[in-house]
Design an enzyme around this catalytic site. Structure first.
Site, PDB file in Angstrom:
ATOM      1  N   ILE A   1      -8.363 -11.425   2.407  1.00 37.25           N
ATOM      2  CA  ILE A   1      -8.487 -10.999   1.006  1.00 37.25           C
ATOM      3  C   ILE A   1      -9.227  -9.670   0.910  1.00 37.25           C
ATOM      4  CG2 ILE A   1      -9.472 -11.588  -1.240  1.00 37.25           C
ATOM      5  CD1 ILE A   1      -8.995 -14.529  -0.562  1.00 37.25           C
ATOM      6  N   GLY A   2     -10.266  -9.484   1.725  1.00 30.19           N
ATOM      7  CA  GLY A   2     -11.029  -8.245   1.662  1.00 30.19           C
ATOM      8  C   GLY A   2     -10.158  -7.022   1.880  1.00 30.19           C
TER       9      GLY A   2
ATOM     10  N   THR B   1     -17.055  -6.230   1.301  1.00 32.97           N
ATOM     11  CA  THR B   1     -17.524  -6.953   2.485  1.00 32.97           C
ATOM     12  C   THR B   1     -16.446  -7.908   2.997  1.00 32.97           C
ATOM     13  OG1 THR B   1     -18.507  -8.807   1.260  1.00 32.97           O
ATOM     14  CG2 THR B   1     -19.888  -6.841   1.604  1.00 32.97           C
ATOM     15  N   GLY B   2     -16.594  -8.298   4.262  1.00 33.92           N
ATOM     16  CA  GLY B   2     -15.675  -9.262   4.843  1.00 33.92           C
ATOM     17  C   GLY B   2     -14.271  -8.727   5.017  1.00 33.92           C
ATOM     18  N   ALA B   3     -14.150  -7.514   5.561  1.00 35.02           N
ATOM     19  CA  ALA B   3     -12.830  -6.895   5.732  1.00 35.02           C
ATOM     20  C   ALA B   3     -12.548  -6.656   7.208  1.00 35.02           C
ATOM     21  CB  ALA B   3     -12.744  -5.594   4.950  1.00 35.02           C
TER      22      ALA B   3
ATOM     23  N   TYR C   1     -20.319 -25.388   2.525  1.00 32.45           N
ATOM     24  CA  TYR C   1     -19.611 -24.240   1.944  1.00 32.45           C
ATOM     25  C   TYR C   1     -19.501 -24.396   0.428  1.00 32.45           C
ATOM     26  CZ  TYR C   1     -15.701 -21.005   1.072  1.00 32.45           C
ATOM     27  OH  TYR C   1     -14.895 -20.005   0.593  1.00 32.45           O
TER      28      TYR C   1
END
Length: 270
Positions: free
Chosen positions: A24-25, A16-18, A181
């Site tokens: 980083i993803g 996820t998060g790419a 966060y």
């Protein structure tokens, strides 16, 4: 002992998060692909497009991961999801599994909400709720959906991995400028061992990585130089620094490691 150059051949991963090639993803996905895995990339372009760093075209991100494929029989696919929606995590897992032949071996929960945060005096309920929905709730719902998939496989099917991302909220100094966060990332660190115990019967390991400050383009100028000076190496972490650790944790070499929060910070001095 001779090591297999493709230790993840035949396995599948949801990352996820790419949405960005500087993230980083993307680096994790390339490492997993190089090890032989097929990958489903998740992206939420509106989030990154609203940030100063912007978003990349999802097909260009996927093409970059395809370039790293170590197994010519492996595939890279991608799809969107707004993981702040309650039903989105389960839907994403179902779509990813369908695209990858009905199974997900490796879940890398890399996504997070940027912005909408601040120090204690600036917090409000909306900021807390927004970070809870994206940074924590969606991760637990992803793990839940993933666990249900793994439970349907033959007992002790090898290769099950859950990899989550935390931050430096539990280390000296904490994160006083990003309370919402830090709170939600701390929740993931705290639940790591409980999830590891829960998923052990399905031969799934669960580990969480704190990558430390990684240069993904969110700081420039003097602030960027100041952070670099806090590393013994005199440089920021790169996306590939935590990616190497996360990819190794996905291999069989790491099958005896579970329930851990691992700091990969290059000796960062707060």
């Amino acid at each position: 002992m001779r090591r297999d150059p493709l230790p993840l051949r035949g396995r599948t991963a949801l990352v996820t998060g790419a949405s960005r090639r500087d993230g980083i993803g993307y680096a994790v996905a390339r490492r997993l692909a190089a090890y032989g895995a097929s990958i489903h990339l998740h992206h939420h372009v509106p989030h990154d497009a609203a940030m100063p760093w912007g978003a990349d075209d999802p097909e260009e991100v996927a093409a970059g991961v395809r370039e790293a494929l170590g197994d010519p029989g492996a595939r890279v696919v991608h799809g969107p999801a707004d993981l702040s929606a309650p039903a989105a995590p389960a839907d994403l897992v179902a779509r990813a599994a369908d695209a990858l032949g009905g199974r997900i071996d490796i879940l890398v929960a890399n996504h997070a909400l940027s912005g909408s945060d601040g120090p204690l005096d600036e917090l409000d309920a909306a900021a807390l709720d927004a970070h809870w929905a994206v940074d924590t709730r969606s991760v637990i719902l992803l793990v839940q959906a993933y666990a249900r998939l793994r439970a349907a496989l033959p007992p002790r099917t090898p290769g099950g991995r859950v990899l989550m991302m935390t931050s430096g909220q539990d280390i000296a100094g904490g994160m006083p400028g990003e309370i919402a966060y830090a709170l939600q990332k701390g929740a993931l660190a705290s639940v790591t061992r409980s999830l590891a115990t829960t998923l052990a019967e399905h031969a799934v390991t669960v580990n969480t990585v704190n990558p430390g400050p990684v240069d993904t383009g969110y700081l420039t100028g003097e602030a960027h130089r100041a952070v670099a000076s806090m590393f013994p190496a005199g440089r920021w972490g790169t996306p590939d620094d935590p990616a190497r650790l996360l990819a190794w944790l996905a291999t069989d070499e790491a099958e005896w490691i579970t329930g851990q929060v691992i700091h990969s910070e290059g000796g960062f001095r707060r």
